[in-house]
Design an enzyme around this catalytic site. Structure first.
Site, PDB file in Angstrom:
ATOM      1  CD  GLU A 288      -2.976  -1.023   0.107  1.00 30.16           C
ATOM      2  OE1 GLU A 288      -3.038   0.003  -0.585  1.00 30.16           O
ATOM      3  OE2 GLU A 288      -3.720  -2.014  -0.065  1.00 30.16           O
TER       4      GLU A 288
ATOM      5  CB  CYS B  51      -5.861  -1.766   6.302  1.00 35.09           C
ATOM      6  SG  CYS B  51      -6.141  -3.419   6.976  1.00 35.09           S
TER       7      CYS B  51
ATOM      8  CG  HIS C 132      -4.592  -4.654   2.355  1.00 37.80           C
ATOM      9  ND1 HIS C 132      -4.884  -3.355   2.006  1.00 37.80           N
ATOM     10  CD2 HIS C 132      -5.412  -4.951   3.405  1.00 37.80           C
ATOM     11  CE1 HIS C 132      -5.832  -2.892   2.811  1.00 37.80           C
ATOM     12  NE2 HIS C 132      -6.168  -3.835   3.667  1.00 37.80           N
TER      13      HIS C 132
HETATM   14  N1  PCA Z   1      -8.519  -5.558   7.118  1.00 38.39           N
HETATM   15  C1  PCA Z   1      -9.379  -4.391   7.210  1.00 38.39           C
HETATM   16  C2  PCA Z   1      -9.313  -3.962   8.648  1.00 38.39           C
HETATM   17  C3  PCA Z   1      -8.583  -5.021   9.376  1.00 38.39           C
HETATM   18  C4  PCA Z   1      -8.091  -5.941   8.342  1.00 38.39           C
HETATM   19  O1  PCA Z   1      -7.380  -6.930   8.551  1.00 38.39           O
HETATM   20  C5  PCA Z   1      -8.971  -3.308   6.225  1.00 38.39           C
HETATM   21  O2  PCA Z   1      -8.588  -3.634   5.096  1.00 38.39           O
HETATM   22  O3  PCA Z   1      -9.041  -2.123   6.550  1.00 38.39           O
END
Ligand code: PCA
Length: 205
Positions: A82, A141, A166
C-alpha cells in the site's frame, strides 16, 4: 558486529464475520522464517478505530528500524503493497455521510517513501503475485497506514520506516463456505514478507 535490526510486525484480529484474520495467519507463518539477525516485536491490534490508534502510537514510540503492518484484504489474490494512506475513515456498511477524518487538520494523504514498485518486482521474480496499490480502503488498514506516517511526521526523532501490506485470505478461512473466493496461501504471504524484510535490510545496509 552491527546491532540487530528491530522490526515491529503487526496484524489485525478477526473482524466482521471472519473467524481468523489472514494477517494473523501470515504473522504466525512468518516468525519461523526469520533469522535471529532481526529482533522482532509482534502485535495483534483490534479492528476498532478508537482502540487501535493508541496501541499503534505507543508501539511506534519504541523507535523500531522498520514497522510492517499487515491487514487482510478479501478482494484480491495478490500481495498489495500500500502506497497511500488517506485521511478518511469509515465503518463498512455505513453510509457515505458517516465518513470522518482520521486526524483533524491532518494532510489529506501520506505516500510511502519506500521503493514499493521495486519490491513488488522482486516478489514477482520469486513467483509471488504482488503489486503496488494506491488505495488501502477507508477502514482500519488505511487508518493504520495514515496514523503511522502522521505520528512519525510529528516525532522526527524516530527513525522508523513504515510499510503497510494487505494480504489475501488463506484457503483455510473459506474452505467450509459456499462460493468462490480469491485466496493466497498464508505460507506464501509469509514468504513474501520475509523476502521484503531481507530486501529492505539489503537496501538499508
Ligand atoms: N482488514 C481491514 C481492517 C482489518 C483488516 O485486517 C482493512 O482492510 O481495513
Amino acid at each position: 558486529m552491527s546491532p540487530r535490526r528491530r522490526i515491529l510486525v503487526t496484524a489485525f484480529a478477526p473482524f466482521g464475520t471472519w473467524e481468523r484474520n489472514a494477517s494473523q495467519l501470515c504473522l504466525e507463518n512468518l516468525l519461523p522464517l526469520l533469522s535471529d539477525e532481526y529482533e522482532i516485536t509482534q502485535r495483534v491490534y483490534p479492528v476498532e478505530f478508537a482502540a487501535a490508534r493508541p496501541l499503534l502510537e505507543s508501539d511506534l514510540r519504541l523507535n523500531f528500524d522498520l514497522a510492517i503492518h499487515l491487514g487482510q484484504a478479501h478482494n484480491t489474490s495478490r500481495i498489495r503493497l500500500e502506497a497511500v494512506g488517506l485521511n478518511v475513515g469509515a465503518v463498512p456498511g455505513r453510509s457515505d455521510s458517516d465518513m470522518f477524518g482520521l486526524v483533524t487538520d491532518g494532510p489529506a494523504a501520506y505516500q510511502s517513501a519506500l521503493p514499493l514498485s521495486q519490491w513488488a518486482d522482486r516478489l514477482r521474480e520469486h513467483g509471488i503475485p504482488a503489486y503496488v496499490s494506491y488505495h488501502a480502503g477507508t477502514y482500519l488498514c488505511n487508518a493504520t497506514l495514515y496514523w503511522a506516517h502522521h505520528f512519525l511526521e510529528l516525532n522526527p526523532e524516530l527513525r522508523t520506516q513504515v510499510c503497510f501490506i494487505h494480504v489475501p485470505i488463506d484457503i483455510s478461512q473459506v474452505a467450509g463456505l459456499p462460493g468462490d473466493y480469491l485466496t493466497l496461501p498464508s505460507r506464501m504471504t509469509a514468504e513474501a514478507v520475509a523476502r521484503l524484510i531481507t530486501i529492505w535490510a539489503g537496501d538499508a545496509s
